[in-house]
Design a protein around this motif. Structure first.
Motif, PDB file in Angstrom:
ATOM      1  N   ASP A 107       0.816  -1.271  -0.175  1.00  0.00           N
ATOM      2  CA  ASP A 107      -0.030  -0.065   0.051  1.00  0.00           C
ATOM      3  C   ASP A 107       0.976   1.182   0.075  1.00  0.00           C
ATOM      4  N   GLN A 108       0.432   2.454  -0.076  1.00  0.00           N
ATOM      5  CA  GLN A 108       0.909   3.566  -0.259  1.00  0.00           C
ATOM      6  C   GLN A 108       1.933   3.917   0.843  1.00  0.00           C
ATOM      7  N   GLU A 109       1.510   3.689   2.168  1.00  0.00           N
ATOM      8  CA  GLU A 109       2.279   3.953   3.326  1.00  0.00           C
ATOM      9  C   GLU A 109       3.361   3.061   3.247  1.00  0.00           C
ATOM     10  N   GLU A 110       3.467   1.606   2.990  1.00  0.00           N
ATOM     11  CA  GLU A 110       4.357   0.816   2.864  1.00  0.00           C
ATOM     12  C   GLU A 110       5.444   1.165   1.816  1.00  0.00           C
ATOM     13  N   PHE A 111       5.050   1.319   0.772  1.00  0.00           N
ATOM     14  CA  PHE A 111       5.858   2.020  -0.146  1.00  0.00           C
ATOM     15  C   PHE A 111       6.563   3.197   0.180  1.00  0.00           C
ATOM     16  N   PHE A 112       5.862   4.076   0.667  1.00  0.00           N
ATOM     17  CA  PHE A 112       6.689   5.387   1.026  1.00  0.00           C
ATOM     18  C   PHE A 112       7.820   4.926   2.373  1.00  0.00           C
ATOM     19  N   VAL A 113       7.568   4.012   3.079  1.00  0.00           N
ATOM     20  CA  VAL A 113       8.286   3.712   4.161  1.00  0.00           C
ATOM     21  C   VAL A 113       9.686   2.952   3.446  1.00  0.00           C
ATOM     22  N   TYR A 114       9.480   2.191   2.472  1.00  0.00           N
ATOM     23  CA  TYR A 114      10.748   1.583   1.798  1.00  0.00           C
ATOM     24  C   TYR A 114      11.596   2.474   0.910  1.00  0.00           C
ATOM     25  N   VAL A 115      10.706   3.758   0.289  1.00  0.00           N
ATOM     26  CA  VAL A 115      11.660   4.425  -0.496  1.00  0.00           C
ATOM     27  C   VAL A 115      12.239   5.439   0.489  1.00  0.00           C
ATOM     28  N   PHE A 116      11.936   5.784   1.662  1.00  0.00           N
ATOM     29  CA  PHE A 116      12.397   6.570   2.722  1.00  0.00           C
ATOM     30  C   PHE A 116      13.689   5.750   3.124  1.00  0.00           C
TER      31      PHE A 116
ATOM     32  N   ILE B   1      13.352  -9.837   3.839  1.00  0.00           N
ATOM     33  CA  ILE B   1      14.820 -10.268   3.382  1.00  0.00           C
ATOM     34  C   ILE B   1      15.113  -9.536   2.264  1.00  0.00           C
ATOM     35  N   PRO B   2      14.427  -9.481   1.045  1.00  0.00           N
ATOM     36  CA  PRO B   2      14.771  -8.749  -0.177  1.00  0.00           C
ATOM     37  C   PRO B   2      15.155  -7.281   0.051  1.00  0.00           C
ATOM     38  N   ILE B   3      14.298  -6.675   0.689  1.00  0.00           N
ATOM     39  CA  ILE B   3      14.565  -5.219   1.138  1.00  0.00           C
ATOM     40  C   ILE B   3      15.971  -5.014   1.925  1.00  0.00           C
ATOM     41  N   SER B   4      15.972  -6.023   2.689  1.00  0.00           N
ATOM     42  CA  SER B   4      17.244  -5.759   3.605  1.00  0.00           C
ATOM     43  C   SER B   4      18.437  -6.129   2.918  1.00  0.00           C
ATOM     44  N   THR B   5      18.422  -6.852   1.866  1.00  0.00           N
ATOM     45  CA  THR B   5      19.682  -7.264   0.944  1.00  0.00           C
ATOM     46  C   THR B   5      19.692  -5.974  -0.144  1.00  0.00           C
TER      47      THR B   5
END
Length: 123
Positions: free
Chosen positions: A4-13, A97-101
């Motif tokens: 969702d938009q909130e999770e996407f913002f957190v990962y981009v941030f 795991i993929p985002i941490s990698t």
């Protein structure tokens, strides 16, 4: 599982934050030549990976709010005996795991050559 938009913002941030911290780290620990004469030089080379590990480890606190938002659902499922707690946490852990990698790769690409680590495995 769509973001969702909130999770996407957190990962981009988180990615942008790790890039900015890596650039600052590259300027602080910038070493043009590999020196290994004494213990002080060794302390610099131990300090840079230690600082990198600490930055990457604490970068995950941005996801804490997302986890807290999911707690009522987790408790409801647990109380109604829908599934055991590990069945809720294991997929969440595996999907992170993929985002941490990716964060670790971004950190390594920005800092490895600018800090001045050796290109060969031996000195």
């Amino acid at each position: 599982m769509a973001l969702d938009q909130e999770e996407f913002f957190v990962y981009v941030f988180k990615i942008v934050q790790i890039m900015i911290v890596a650039i600052i780290t590259s300027t602080v620990f910038s070493i043009t030549e590999l020196r290994s004469r004494n213990e002080d030089d060794g302390a610099v080379y131990i300090g840079t990976p230690l600082f990198g590990m600490i930055c990457n480890m604490f970068n995950g606190f941005a996801e804490l709010s997302l986890t807290i938002q999911r707690l009522p659902i987790f408790y409801k499922h647990r109380d109604l005996l829908f599934h055991p707690p590990w069945a809720f946490t294991l997929p969440n852990f595996l999907l992170r795991i993929p985002i941490s990698t990716l964060e670790s790769i971004v950190w390594m690409v920005i800092t490895y050559h600018t800090i001045g680590f050796s290109h060969e495995p031996s000195m």
